[in-house]
Design an enzyme around this catalytic site. Structure first.
Site, short mmCIF file in Angstrom:
data_model
loop_
_atom_site.label_atom_id
_atom_site.label_comp_id
_atom_site.label_asym_id
_atom_site.label_seq_id
_atom_site.Cartn_x
_atom_site.Cartn_y
_atom_site.Cartn_z
N PRO A 24 0.82 -1.34 0.10
CA PRO A 24 -0.09 -0.17 -0.01
C PRO A 24 0.80 1.15 0.05
O PRO A 24 1.94 1.37 0.71
CB PRO A 24 -0.70 -0.13 1.23
CG PRO A 24 0.02 -1.04 2.14
CD PRO A 24 0.77 -1.95 1.24
N CYS A 26 0.47 5.49 -0.25
CA CYS A 26 -0.38 6.68 -0.45
C CYS A 26 0.41 7.59 -1.51
O CYS A 26 1.27 7.53 -1.77
CB CYS A 26 -0.10 7.54 1.00
SG CYS A 26 -0.58 6.94 2.39
N ALA A 58 -3.48 3.38 2.43
CA ALA A 58 -3.99 3.50 3.66
C ALA A 58 -5.20 4.74 3.60
O ALA A 58 -4.93 5.72 2.99
CB ALA A 58 -3.07 4.14 4.65
N GLN A 101 -6.36 -0.96 2.13
CA GLN A 101 -5.80 -0.88 3.55
C GLN A 101 -6.68 -0.01 4.28
O GLN A 101 -6.83 1.34 3.78
CB GLN A 101 -4.27 -0.69 3.54
CG GLN A 101 -3.69 -0.68 4.88
CD GLN A 101 -2.27 0.00 4.80
OE1 GLN A 101 -2.05 1.13 4.42
NE2 GLN A 101 -1.45 -0.88 5.55
N TYR A 183 0.32 4.66 13.43
CA TYR A 183 -1.05 5.26 13.40
C TYR A 183 -1.88 4.57 14.48
O TYR A 183 -1.57 3.91 15.30
CB TYR A 183 -1.71 4.86 11.91
CG TYR A 183 -0.80 5.53 10.85
CD1 TYR A 183 -0.75 7.02 10.80
CD2 TYR A 183 0.31 5.08 9.86
CE1 TYR A 183 0.12 7.57 9.92
CE2 TYR A 183 0.77 5.65 9.03
CZ TYR A 183 0.97 6.94 9.09
OH TYR A 183 1.59 7.57 8.09
N ARG A 231 -1.66 -5.35 8.38
CA ARG A 231 -0.08 -4.89 8.78
C ARG A 231 0.10 -4.22 9.95
O ARG A 231 -0.47 -3.41 10.40
CB ARG A 231 0.34 -3.71 7.57
CG ARG A 231 1.55 -3.45 7.44
CD ARG A 231 1.97 -2.41 6.48
NE ARG A 231 2.48 -3.18 5.18
CZ ARG A 231 3.07 -2.54 4.46
NH1 ARG A 231 3.35 -0.96 4.49
NH2 ARG A 231 3.49 -3.13 3.44
N GLY A 324 7.14 -1.87 -2.51
CA GLY A 324 6.73 -0.34 -2.61
C GLY A 324 7.56 0.17 -3.53
O GLY A 324 7.31 0.15 -4.81
N ARG A 325 8.60 0.84 -2.89
CA ARG A 325 9.32 1.82 -3.99
C ARG A 325 9.88 1.17 -5.24
O ARG A 325 9.88 1.78 -6.34
CB ARG A 325 10.72 2.04 -3.12
CG ARG A 325 9.88 3.24 -2.00
CD ARG A 325 11.13 3.62 -1.12
NE ARG A 325 11.17 2.22 -0.06
CZ ARG A 325 12.18 2.38 0.74
NH1 ARG A 325 12.69 3.56 0.98
NH2 ARG A 325 12.32 1.45 1.70
C1 LIG Z 1 4.94 6.75 -1.49
C2 LIG Z 1 4.83 5.65 -0.38
C3 LIG Z 1 3.51 5.53 0.33
C4 LIG Z 1 3.37 4.82 1.43
N1 LIG Z 1 2.18 4.67 1.97
C5 LIG Z 1 1.78 3.66 2.64
C6 LIG Z 1 0.57 3.23 3.02
O1 LIG Z 1 -0.51 3.99 2.65
N2 LIG Z 1 0.30 2.37 4.18
C7 LIG Z 1 1.42 1.56 4.52
O2 LIG Z 1 1.17 0.68 5.47
N3 LIG Z 1 2.72 1.93 4.14
C8 LIG Z 1 2.96 2.71 3.41
N4 LIG Z 1 4.22 3.02 2.86
C9 LIG Z 1 5.46 1.98 3.31
C10 LIG Z 1 5.26 0.85 2.30
O3 LIG Z 1 4.28 0.25 2.02
C11 LIG Z 1 6.50 0.08 2.30
O4 LIG Z 1 6.16 -0.62 3.66
C12 LIG Z 1 7.92 0.57 2.56
O5 LIG Z 1 8.15 1.53 1.48
C13 LIG Z 1 8.92 -0.41 2.71
O6 LIG Z 1 9.09 -1.00 1.30
P1 LIG Z 1 9.82 -0.80 0.19
O7 LIG Z 1 11.32 -0.80 0.69
O8 LIG Z 1 9.47 -2.03 -0.89
O9 LIG Z 1 9.51 0.39 -0.54
C14 LIG Z 1 4.51 4.04 1.84
C15 LIG Z 1 5.87 4.01 0.97
C16 LIG Z 1 5.97 4.83 0.25
C17 LIG Z 1 7.25 4.84 -0.67
#
Ligand SMILES: Cc1cc2nc3c(=O)[nH]c(=O)nc-3n(C[C@H](O)[C@H](O)[C@H](O)COP(=O)(O)O)c2cc1C
Length: 369
Positions: A24, A26, A58, A101, A183, A231, A324-325
């Protein structure tokens, strides 16, 4: 070569084509909670990413539960209608399943978008009052939240239930409760943010009580077989505070209430502590949770290469991985991973001529249309 990452999986009754999930994320691009054309484009793109499941960002169950003015919310009919349009579109054009989420930002609500500073909104930026388990701000740049009373808890619990009903009507394939990153739900469980001395604070049992009530109420309105997950922040990265053992107890308690899977993340409860930035930093704790609870487990956090993701699943350290990224960087990450690992991934007909199985094929490159 058989790839574990590209093997099918089932969460409760939801069949997934592989173990790759889009985390997820944002987008800060909604208007009073209502998704915008950005969401149609962004989620539409991820529908064809090759990931078996995309978890939508989220999404606030209450207006005051959004993180920023741009966060999605699922508290209005107009939002429900627009989400229904977006998800129907994504399912029409792509192959991924879609989850949502459901979230309440609690004391981290009323924040600015990341590219506008990310901290608590200042006077003049239309801030709103926030709530939390105790009157403890997440950091110096946020105002103190109001400590919730039991009427607030009933209101928030009911908002989660209403949002779950809306999610079903929209057509989401699964629901994930946001119990991570400082949160509202996580802030109840962590002793850093919960200093209550009523039944909802104190020991881990007390601190878990409200999140478990929310989970129980949501599970009660979902059809049998419908996947419900959470989560969590499995550690606060401080000695002796919310440890792996605490998280095992927390997950076991949620499992007993009908939780189907857990996504293991960490950190976020206080601005003072930084989450480590090493590859797969949550994998060891995901592995502990999977081993000691037996629940379907997803790991997230700096999982970025095909070999790394394959090893996590093949070695049984987690059942799924969320990216994510890496998915923002390359929305076709899974296509490339399939090529590297010898897996199969669904591609839209319109793009089939790019499929590696056609290399070096006559149909590739040559024909005019
Ligand atoms: C732009 C962005 C928005 C994110 N929004 C959420 C979110 O809405 N809910 C959540 O649980 N984590 C959120 N995260 C965290 C990611 O879901 C993920 O757990 C975190 O980036 C680590 O994983 P990665 O290294 O693969 O990016 C966000 C991360 C990024 C980069």
């Amino acid at each position: 070569m058989t790839s574990a990452l590209f093997s099918p999986y089932k969460i409760n009754q939801l069949a997934l084509a592989n173990r790759i999930v889009v985390a997820p994320m944002c987008q800060y691009s909604a208007d009073d909670g209502v998704p915008s054309p950005w969401h149609m484009t962004h989620l539409g793109m991820l529908a064809n990413s090759g990931a078996s499941l995309v978890v939508v960002e989220a999404t606030g169950v209450e207006r005051r539960g959004r993180i920023t003015h741009g966060c999605t919310g699922i508290y209005s009919d107009s939002s429900e209608d627009e989400f229904a349009r977006v998800i129907a579109h994504c399912k029409r054009i792509g192959t991924a399943k879609f989850g949502i989420q459901l979230a309440h930002a609690g004391r981290k609500a009323s924040s600015a978008r990341p590219w506008e500073g990310g901290v608590g909104l200042k006077p003049g930026q239309d801030p709103w009052p926030t709530i939390g388990p105790s009157a403890i701000a997440p950091g110096a740049a946020w105002p103190e939240p109001r400590a919730m009373d039991e009427a607030d808890m009933v209101q928030v619990r009911d908002a989660f239930v209403d949002s779950a009903k809306r999610s079903l009507r929209i057509g989401f394939d699964m629901i994930e409760l946001h119990m991570a990153h400082g949160y509202l739900m996580h802030s109840f469980v962590s002793p850093i943010s919960n200093k209550r001395n009523d039944a909802y604070g104190g020991s881990l049992d007390g601190r878990m009580k409200f999140p478990l009530e929310v989970l129980r109420a949501v599970r009660a309105v979902l059809p049998q077989g419908y996947p419900l997950g959470a989560r969590i922040s499995a550690t606060d990265w401080m000695d002796g505070v919310l440890t792996g053992d605490d998280s095992v107890a927390w997950v076991n308690a949620m499992k007993a209430e009908g939780l189907d899977f857990v996504c293991v993340s960490s950190g976020g409860v206080t601005a003072e502590v930084r989450t480590p930035a090493t590859p797969g930093y949550n994998v060891p704790i995901a592995e502990q949770i999977k081993r000691e609870t037996g629940i379907a487990t997803r790991a997230v956090g700096l999982i970025a290469t095909a070999k790394q993701a394959e090893a996590i699943v093949a070695e049984g350290r987690a059942d799924m991985v969320a990216l994510g990224r890496a998915m923002l960087e390359d929305p076709h990450w899974a296509w490339m991973a399939a090529k590297e690992l010898g897996g199969e991934v669904a591609r839209p007909n319109q793009y089939l001529r790019a499929a590696p199985k056609m290399w070096p094929g006559a149909a590739y490159r040559g024909t005019a249309a």
